[in-house]
Design an enzyme around this catalytic site. Structure first.
Site, PDB file in Angstrom:
ATOM      1  N   CYS A 217      32.579  40.976  30.325  1.00  0.00           N
ATOM      2  CA  CYS A 217      33.239  40.966  31.634  1.00  0.00           C
ATOM      3  C   CYS A 217      34.727  41.204  31.473  1.00  0.00           C
ATOM      4  O   CYS A 217      35.404  40.482  30.746  1.00  0.00           O
ATOM      5  CB  CYS A 217      33.001  39.631  32.325  1.00  0.00           C
ATOM      6  N   ARG A 220      37.994  38.386  33.837  1.00  0.00           N
ATOM      7  CA  ARG A 220      37.985  36.937  33.678  1.00  0.00           C
ATOM      8  C   ARG A 220      39.320  36.263  33.938  1.00  0.00           C
ATOM      9  O   ARG A 220      39.443  35.053  33.778  1.00  0.00           O
ATOM     10  CB  ARG A 220      37.503  36.579  32.268  1.00  0.00           C
ATOM     11  N   TRP A 390      34.004  40.806  42.608  1.00  0.00           N
ATOM     12  CA  TRP A 390      34.100  41.983  43.453  1.00  0.00           C
ATOM     13  C   TRP A 390      34.005  43.206  42.569  1.00  0.00           C
ATOM     14  O   TRP A 390      34.036  43.119  41.347  1.00  0.00           O
ATOM     15  CB  TRP A 390      35.367  41.992  44.305  1.00  0.00           C
ATOM     16  N   GLU A 395      32.108  51.074  38.747  1.00  0.00           N
ATOM     17  CA  GLU A 395      30.711  50.631  38.791  1.00  0.00           C
ATOM     18  C   GLU A 395      29.916  51.414  39.825  1.00  0.00           C
ATOM     19  O   GLU A 395      28.746  51.715  39.619  1.00  0.00           O
ATOM     20  CB  GLU A 395      30.641  49.144  39.122  1.00  0.00           C
TER      21      GLU A 395
END
Length: 523
Positions: A217, A220, A390, A395
């Site tokens: 991720c 963070r 979000w 993506e």
């Protein structure tokens, strides 16, 4: 990054990194919403910011020093989460899952438990997986009150090491004092019932640290701002489906997306917890035609067929029909529930330079709420715990709408742009991909819906690394997931290596959950 393995997305604000809601943005990711901005990235929501960086929402100051609302979860269920838990010299602890579902446990020299040694072939259930690791030195003392306690041995002794490690880590990091009393409570509860119940404070801490422990991720920086909804009281499918709709409403906020997790009842020794079969709370149907073509999202053709078998009549047959939720309550069979329209915020995808783009009739939903990943905290497995951050624009623009096994839009867009598609050397795919990603960022910004871009989020990730390292916590990261799917070498996260150790609490992807999401699981 990748939607078919997992996508890292970040928190942040406007896609250009230059605008916030009623405020401004600093280079380190500080954001102001109708409030002020601190240089270290603290955020004010309709109020002020305390000297220690705590966030104020509507004038109230958080006591935990939480940072800005952010994103940073992955687009699909195949994400392994990672990060450090170390507090002020106290032991950290490990967990998570490798990409193949295998789990390995080992002991680090500083007393922390890391999942980089030992092995179990398949991490099938979190309590069992946690149970199979060697107990820490702290856990080997037995009952916390006395090494010679005559308390009964727990019915599930394998749970105790994971529980005690978590409780000790929680008390150390949040400076809650001596954990002996809480350890005794948990031990007695495990001895009597075979499990234990997290306090609301433990649940919140565990869910946030699971986000922080996110090797794949990129977003963070805002882990401590995750809002946790405790719905462990719900077990019936219809109640869980209604709570999922409420989750989407609470996360979308008319476009000001906030990170949110809703935690339902965990698995217990005498019964399984509930399950949400959908990979995300919002997914688009994939209708297989007689000629083999798929209208909609090919990723979801199996789940679409399953929904039809369970009684769903189907949508309008468009490429963007929202699938129903498939929810399995405790000791129940899976059932379908349509999402109310007001729970699904969508953004039409247009382009600022090409009027014809609107004729493509593209759109995408605003809240990427993962719903098949298991939240594992101290050996307790929350199989139904949908959570969201979000979107990072890539993506949607570089994966969901562009991948050849998804919507495969690049040839269509290149044709409309007048590009030469007869040779890869014309770089038509690259040029079409950039325009598609420009359209996504432009459309979300125009609609007032939170999205971030990969350049801004890469800088913020390095800010996160610096902050965590200053606190003595090692940040794990998987380079292949952190680097964006376009313009990778143009981002600062490309030009370095990372510690890949995985830790718990963690969001874990189980093979059977993936099978349910693909519709390839017995009903």
């Amino acid at each position: 990054m990748s939607e078919d393995g997992a996508v890292a997305r970040g928190g942040g604000v406007r896609g250009d990194g230059a605008a916030a809601w009623g405020g401004g943005v600093s280079e380190d990711g500080a954001v102001a919403w109708d409030g002020g901005v601190r240089g270290d990235g603290a955020v004010a929501w309709g109020g002020g910011v305390s000297e220690d960086g705590a966030v104020a929402w509507d004038g109230g100051v958080r006591g935990d020093g939480a940072a800005a609302w952010g994103g940073g979860v992955s687009e699909d269920g195949a994400v392994a989460w990672d990060g450090g838990v170390r507090g002020d010299g106290a032991a950290a602890w490990g967990g998570g899952v490798r990409g193949d579902g295998a789990a390995a446990w080992g002991a680090r020299g500083d007393g922390a438990v890391a999942r980089d040694g030992g092995a179990q072939e398949r991490h099938e259930r979190c309590p069992e997986g946690a149970a199979r690791r060697p107990p820490s030195a702290a856990a080997r003392i037995g009952h916390p009150r006395s090494p010679h306690s005559r308390k009964p041995v727990p019915r599930t002794p394998e749970l105790w090491p994971a529980a005690s490690d978590f409780i000790r880590a929680h008390h150390a990091e949040e400076r809650l004092g001596d954990p002996a009393h809480r350890l005794a409570e948990a031990y007695d509860e495990i001895a009597e019932t075979g499990t234990y119940r997290h306090t609301e404070r433990e649940l919140t801490f565990g869910a946030r640290v699971a986000w922080r422990n996110a090797n794949r991720c990129i977003g963070r920086l805002y882990w401590n701002s995750l809002h946790v909804r405790d719905r462990r009281d719900l077990t019936a499918a219809e109640d869980i489906a209604a709570a999922c709709a409420d989750h989407l409403r609470g996360a979308s906020q008319g476009g000001r997306i906030r990170p949110l997790i809703t935690v339902f009842a965990p698995d217990a020794p005498d019964r399984p917890g509930p399950r949400i079969w959908n990979e995300q709370l919002i997914r688009y149907a994939g209708y297989v035609q007689r000629d083999g073509r798929v209208v909609g999202d090919p990723r979801n053709e199996g789940l679409t067929a399953l929904a039809r078998r369970l009684g769903w009549r189907g949508g309008d047959g468009t490429p963007f029909d929202v699938l129903p939720l498939i929810v399995q309550g405790t000791d129940d069979k899976p059932r379908c529930f349509d999402l109310p329209p007001d729970a699904v915020l969508e953004v039409p995808i247009e382009h600022e330079d090409h009027d014809w783009w609107a004729g493509l009739r593209l759109r995408w939903h605003a809240v990427p709420a993962l719903s098949t990943m298991c939240l594992e905290i101290g050996g307790i497995c929350y199989q139904a715990a949908p959570f969201n951050g979000w979107y990072m624009g890539t993506e949607i623009g570089a994966r969901n709408l562009a991948d050849t096994d998804r919507y495969d839009l690049l040839p269509r867009i290149a044709e409309r742009l007048g590009l030469d598609t007869t040779s890869d050397r014309s770089l038509w795919k690259d040029r079409a991909l950039v325009e598609l990603n420009r359209a996504v960022l432009y459309s979300f910004d125009r609609a007032g819906v939170t999205v971030t871009d990969h350049h801004t989020e890469s800088r913020r990730f390095l800010t996160h690394l610096d902050r965590e390292e200053r606190k003595g916590r090692t940040v794990g990261a998987d380079w292949s997931w952190i680097v964006p799917p376009i313009s990778g070498s143009a981002t600062p996260v490309f030009h370095r290596t990372y510690d890949t150790t995985e830790r718990t609490p963690a969001y874990v992807q189980h093979p059977e959950a993936l099978a349910r999401a693909s519709g390839d699981f017995p009903v």
